[in-house]
Design a protein around this motif. Sequence first.
Motif, PDB file in Angstrom:
ATOM      1  N   ASP A 268      50.651  71.047  32.743  1.00 48.92           N
ATOM      2  CA  ASP A 268      51.707  71.830  32.401  1.00 48.92           C
ATOM      3  C   ASP A 268      52.914  70.708  32.200  1.00 48.92           C
ATOM      4  O   ASP A 268      53.173  69.820  32.992  1.00 48.92           O
ATOM      5  CB  ASP A 268      51.980  72.705  33.496  1.00 48.92           C
ATOM      6  N   LEU A 269      53.600  71.202  31.298  1.00 50.95           N
ATOM      7  CA  LEU A 269      54.867  70.676  30.795  1.00 50.95           C
ATOM      8  C   LEU A 269      56.034  70.826  31.612  1.00 50.95           C
ATOM      9  O   LEU A 269      56.030  72.176  32.237  1.00 50.95           O
ATOM     10  CB  LEU A 269      55.359  70.614  29.371  1.00 50.95           C
ATOM     11  N   TYR A 270      56.892  70.097  31.908  1.00 48.11           N
ATOM     12  CA  TYR A 270      58.145  70.718  32.699  1.00 48.11           C
ATOM     13  C   TYR A 270      59.134  71.704  31.667  1.00 48.11           C
ATOM     14  O   TYR A 270      59.777  72.430  32.367  1.00 48.11           O
ATOM     15  CB  TYR A 270      58.978  69.421  33.118  1.00 48.11           C
ATOM     16  N   GLU A 271      59.180  71.389  30.424  1.00 50.82           N
ATOM     17  CA  GLU A 271      59.626  72.393  29.608  1.00 50.82           C
ATOM     18  C   GLU A 271      58.939  72.689  28.301  1.00 50.82           C
ATOM     19  O   GLU A 271      57.627  71.882  28.035  1.00 50.82           O
ATOM     20  CB  GLU A 271      61.092  71.621  28.932  1.00 50.82           C
ATOM     21  N   GLN A 272      59.117  73.792  28.005  1.00 52.11           N
ATOM     22  CA  GLN A 272      58.047  74.205  26.588  1.00 52.11           C
ATOM     23  C   GLN A 272      58.412  73.348  25.579  1.00 52.11           C
ATOM     24  O   GLN A 272      59.576  72.964  25.218  1.00 52.11           O
ATOM     25  CB  GLN A 272      58.276  75.747  26.380  1.00 52.11           C
ATOM     26  N   ARG A 273      57.635  73.052  24.721  1.00 50.91           N
ATOM     27  CA  ARG A 273      57.761  72.391  23.280  1.00 50.91           C
ATOM     28  C   ARG A 273      56.882  72.825  22.166  1.00 50.91           C
ATOM     29  O   ARG A 273      55.939  73.432  22.477  1.00 50.91           O
ATOM     30  CB  ARG A 273      57.207  70.946  23.485  1.00 50.91           C
ATOM     31  N   THR A 274      57.523  73.042  20.946  1.00 52.62           N
ATOM     32  CA  THR A 274      56.879  73.545  19.895  1.00 52.62           C
ATOM     33  C   THR A 274      55.932  72.385  19.176  1.00 52.62           C
ATOM     34  O   THR A 274      56.677  71.190  18.912  1.00 52.62           O
ATOM     35  CB  THR A 274      57.794  74.065  18.895  1.00 52.62           C
ATOM     36  N   MET A 275      54.860  72.262  19.022  1.00 43.77           N
ATOM     37  CA  MET A 275      53.901  71.327  18.415  1.00 43.77           C
ATOM     38  C   MET A 275      53.239  71.561  17.088  1.00 43.77           C
ATOM     39  O   MET A 275      52.853  72.735  17.114  1.00 43.77           O
ATOM     40  CB  MET A 275      53.132  70.345  19.520  1.00 43.77           C
ATOM     41  N   SER A 276      53.180  70.746  16.319  1.00 42.07           N
ATOM     42  CA  SER A 276      52.331  70.969  15.102  1.00 42.07           C
ATOM     43  C   SER A 276      51.152  69.978  14.988  1.00 42.07           C
ATOM     44  O   SER A 276      51.277  68.739  15.308  1.00 42.07           O
ATOM     45  CB  SER A 276      53.017  70.875  13.927  1.00 42.07           C
ATOM     46  N   SER A 277      49.929  70.292  14.136  1.00 41.39           N
ATOM     47  CA  SER A 277      48.738  69.575  14.139  1.00 41.39           C
ATOM     48  C   SER A 277      48.124  69.615  12.803  1.00 41.39           C
ATOM     49  O   SER A 277      48.284  70.967  12.119  1.00 41.39           O
ATOM     50  CB  SER A 277      47.812  70.004  15.295  1.00 41.39           C
ATOM     51  N   LEU A 278      47.885  68.633  12.328  1.00 41.90           N
ATOM     52  CA  LEU A 278      47.075  68.585  11.054  1.00 41.90           C
ATOM     53  C   LEU A 278      45.718  68.089  11.148  1.00 41.90           C
ATOM     54  O   LEU A 278      45.373  66.957  12.031  1.00 41.90           O
ATOM     55  CB  LEU A 278      47.746  67.528  10.098  1.00 41.90           C
ATOM     56  N   PHE A 279      44.694  68.396  10.372  1.00 43.06           N
ATOM     57  CA  PHE A 279      43.311  68.114  10.685  1.00 43.06           C
ATOM     58  C   PHE A 279      42.791  67.719   9.063  1.00 43.06           C
ATOM     59  O   PHE A 279      42.866  68.771   8.176  1.00 43.06           O
ATOM     60  CB  PHE A 279      42.281  68.777  11.343  1.00 43.06           C
ATOM     61  N   GLY A 280      41.926  66.854   8.919  1.00 44.01           N
ATOM     62  CA  GLY A 280      41.120  66.734   7.707  1.00 44.01           C
ATOM     63  C   GLY A 280      39.721  66.508   7.927  1.00 44.01           C
ATOM     64  O   GLY A 280      39.618  65.425   8.946  1.00 44.01           O
ATOM     65  N   ASP A 281      38.953  66.815   7.195  1.00 46.79           N
ATOM     66  CA  ASP A 281      37.508  66.354   7.466  1.00 46.79           C
ATOM     67  C   ASP A 281      36.816  66.151   6.081  1.00 46.79           C
ATOM     68  O   ASP A 281      36.988  66.829   5.225  1.00 46.79           O
ATOM     69  CB  ASP A 281      36.712  67.607   8.188  1.00 46.79           C
ATOM     70  N   PHE A 282      35.647  65.106   6.206  1.00 45.98           N
ATOM     71  CA  PHE A 282      34.911  65.014   4.958  1.00 45.98           C
ATOM     72  C   PHE A 282      33.534  64.705   5.496  1.00 45.98           C
ATOM     73  O   PHE A 282      33.121  63.946   6.419  1.00 45.98           O
ATOM     74  CB  PHE A 282      35.294  63.634   4.255  1.00 45.98           C
ATOM     75  N   MET A 283      32.507  65.405   4.978  1.00 44.83           N
ATOM     76  CA  MET A 283      30.999  65.379   5.620  1.00 44.83           C
ATOM     77  C   MET A 283      30.142  65.212   4.296  1.00 44.83           C
ATOM     78  O   MET A 283      30.311  65.998   3.366  1.00 44.83           O
ATOM     79  CB  MET A 283      30.588  66.551   6.382  1.00 44.83           C
ATOM     80  N   LEU A 284      29.335  64.287   4.693  1.00 42.75           N
ATOM     81  CA  LEU A 284      28.186  64.234   3.425  1.00 42.75           C
ATOM     82  C   LEU A 284      26.862  63.886   4.224  1.00 42.75           C
ATOM     83  O   LEU A 284      26.715  63.357   4.813  1.00 42.75           O
ATOM     84  CB  LEU A 284      28.569  62.759   2.533  1.00 42.75           C
ATOM     85  N   LYS A 285      25.915  64.687   3.363  1.00 40.57           N
ATOM     86  CA  LYS A 285      24.527  64.675   3.981  1.00 40.57           C
ATOM     87  C   LYS A 285      23.539  64.499   2.709  1.00 40.57           C
ATOM     88  O   LYS A 285      23.809  65.280   1.509  1.00 40.57           O
ATOM     89  CB  LYS A 285      24.124  65.759   4.761  1.00 40.57           C
ATOM     90  N   TYR A 286      22.563  63.627   2.881  1.00 40.96           N
ATOM     91  CA  TYR A 286      21.657  63.626   2.005  1.00 40.96           C
ATOM     92  C   TYR A 286      20.338  62.764   2.339  1.00 40.96           C
ATOM     93  O   TYR A 286      20.622  61.685   2.897  1.00 40.96           O
ATOM     94  CB  TYR A 286      21.989  62.908   0.749  1.00 40.96           C
ATOM     95  N   ASN A 287      19.338  63.261   2.513  1.00 42.59           N
ATOM     96  CA  ASN A 287      17.771  62.744   2.829  1.00 42.59           C
ATOM     97  C   ASN A 287      18.017  61.877   3.868  1.00 42.59           C
ATOM     98  O   ASN A 287      17.548  60.749   4.085  1.00 42.59           O
ATOM     99  CB  ASN A 287      17.600  61.705   1.521  1.00 42.59           C
ATOM    100  N   GLY A 288      18.483  62.696   5.121  1.00 45.60           N
ATOM    101  CA  GLY A 288      18.410  61.875   6.126  1.00 45.60           C
ATOM    102  C   GLY A 288      19.552  61.208   6.468  1.00 45.60           C
ATOM    103  O   GLY A 288      19.801  61.164   7.888  1.00 45.60           O
TER     104      GLY A 288
END
Length: 405
Positions: A268-288
Motif C-alpha cells: 500500500d502507498l501512503y497516498e494515492q497516485r495516478t499511474m500510466s503503463s505502456l506495453f509492446g510485444d513482438f512474437m515470431l514462430k516458425y518450424n520449432g
Amino acid sequence: MKKLITYLSLCFVTALQAQDIKLSTKDNDLKLAALPYYSYGKGLGITSADSLFQLNIRFRMQNRIGYIQNEGEDAAYDGQIRRLRLRFDGYVGNPKYLYVLQLSFAPGDVGEIHEGNNINIIRDAAVIYRPDKNWSFTFGQTKIPGNRQRVNSSGALQLTDRSLNNSKFNIDRDFGIQAYYLHEEKDRFSYNLKTAITTGEGRNWTKSPDNGVAFTGKIELFPLGSFKKNGSNFEGDLAREESPKILVSGAAHQNNHARRTQGETGSDLYEQRTMSSLFGDFMLKYNGWSGMVTYMKRMAKNPITVNPLDAAQTNYVYTGEGMDYQLSYVFPSMYEIIGRYSFQNVHKDIQALTPNTREYTLGLTKYVWEHAFKVQTEFAYDQLSFGDGSAKDNWYIRFQIEFGI
C-alpha cells in the motif's frame, strides 16, 4: 462513475443488437482458452442431458526446488509448491452465456495473510457473454489485457516463471467489465481489439470504496494470419508452424488514484497516485523456433509517498522501463532450449531506493504432454546496479515440474 455507467450501457446495447449466431461447445472451449488459459484437451467435462449446462474441471500444479546465491548472503535452498490451481468453466442455459472460475491454493499464490487484508484464493470469477464468434463481453474478476507474457497462463511458459520486468511492471487481475472484438483468420491479416474498465485495485479488494478507475486498451495484429492451435497464447513453437507467424501488439493502461505500488499489485502507498503503463510485444514462430521481444514502462508523477505520521517511512510507485528478449527452439524430441535477456531501468526519481537490473537466463524444458506436463530446469544470473554506485551479482538454479489436466 458516469463514464463507467455509460460504458456498461453501451456494451449491453451492443450485445443485444449483435447478430444471433448459434455457437458450438467447441467454440466455447476455444474462446475460453483465449482468455487465455492454456489447456491440452478439455479437462474433465460434464454436460447435462438437455445440454443446458456444461462444466469443465481442470487442475494444475507446479512443484519447484531451487538453489539461490545472493551476494553478501548465505546460500539457500528453496522448495515449494509454486502454484496449485483449480479451474471450472462452461456455460449455463446457452453456449453464449459462459463462466470461468479459478481458485488458487499454493502459499505463493495466496500470499502472506495480513490483518485487514482479504485472503487471495479467488483468482478468476467472471461471466462472459458471446453474442457471436467475434464479440465477447466479460463481467467480473480476471486478467486485463496487458503484455503478452502476463496475459498468457503461468502454465504456458517456457521458463519456470515470467521475466523480472513482468514482476515489476505488469498489470494484473482486476474487477470490472471487458469488451473484446476478436477477428483472427488462419492465412490472412487478422486483428483483435480489447478494452477494459476496472477498479484498478487488483484482486479481491474490499478495504474501502474506490474513487478511481482504470482504463485499458489493446490491439493485436497478425500480419500473416493466426497461429496454429491458438499458439499466440503459449510460449514456444510446440505446434511447429509450417509458415512464419507473427504477432505485434500494443497496450496502454491508466490507473487513476491507485492505492498500491504497482497499481493492481504491491504494497500500500501512503497516498494515492495516478499511474500510466505502456506495453509492446513482438512474437515470431516458425518450424520449432520462437522469438519474443517485449517492452514495458510505468509512469507516475511524484512516485514517492511519505507516511504522514512518520516522515522517515516512505513507499513508492515502481516507475521505469524494461525490455525482454527471448529465443527458443523445440527439437522434434520435444526438448527445448531457451535463452532470455532482460534489462530493467528504474526512473531517476526512485534510483536511490531500488537498483537497475540485468538478467541472463538459460533454460532446458522437456515437454511430456505439451505444456500440461513438462519438466523444466533454469539458470539465471542477475547484475544489480545501485544509485550509490555499488553493485551486486546474484544467481539461482531451479528445477520444476508442471502437471495438470
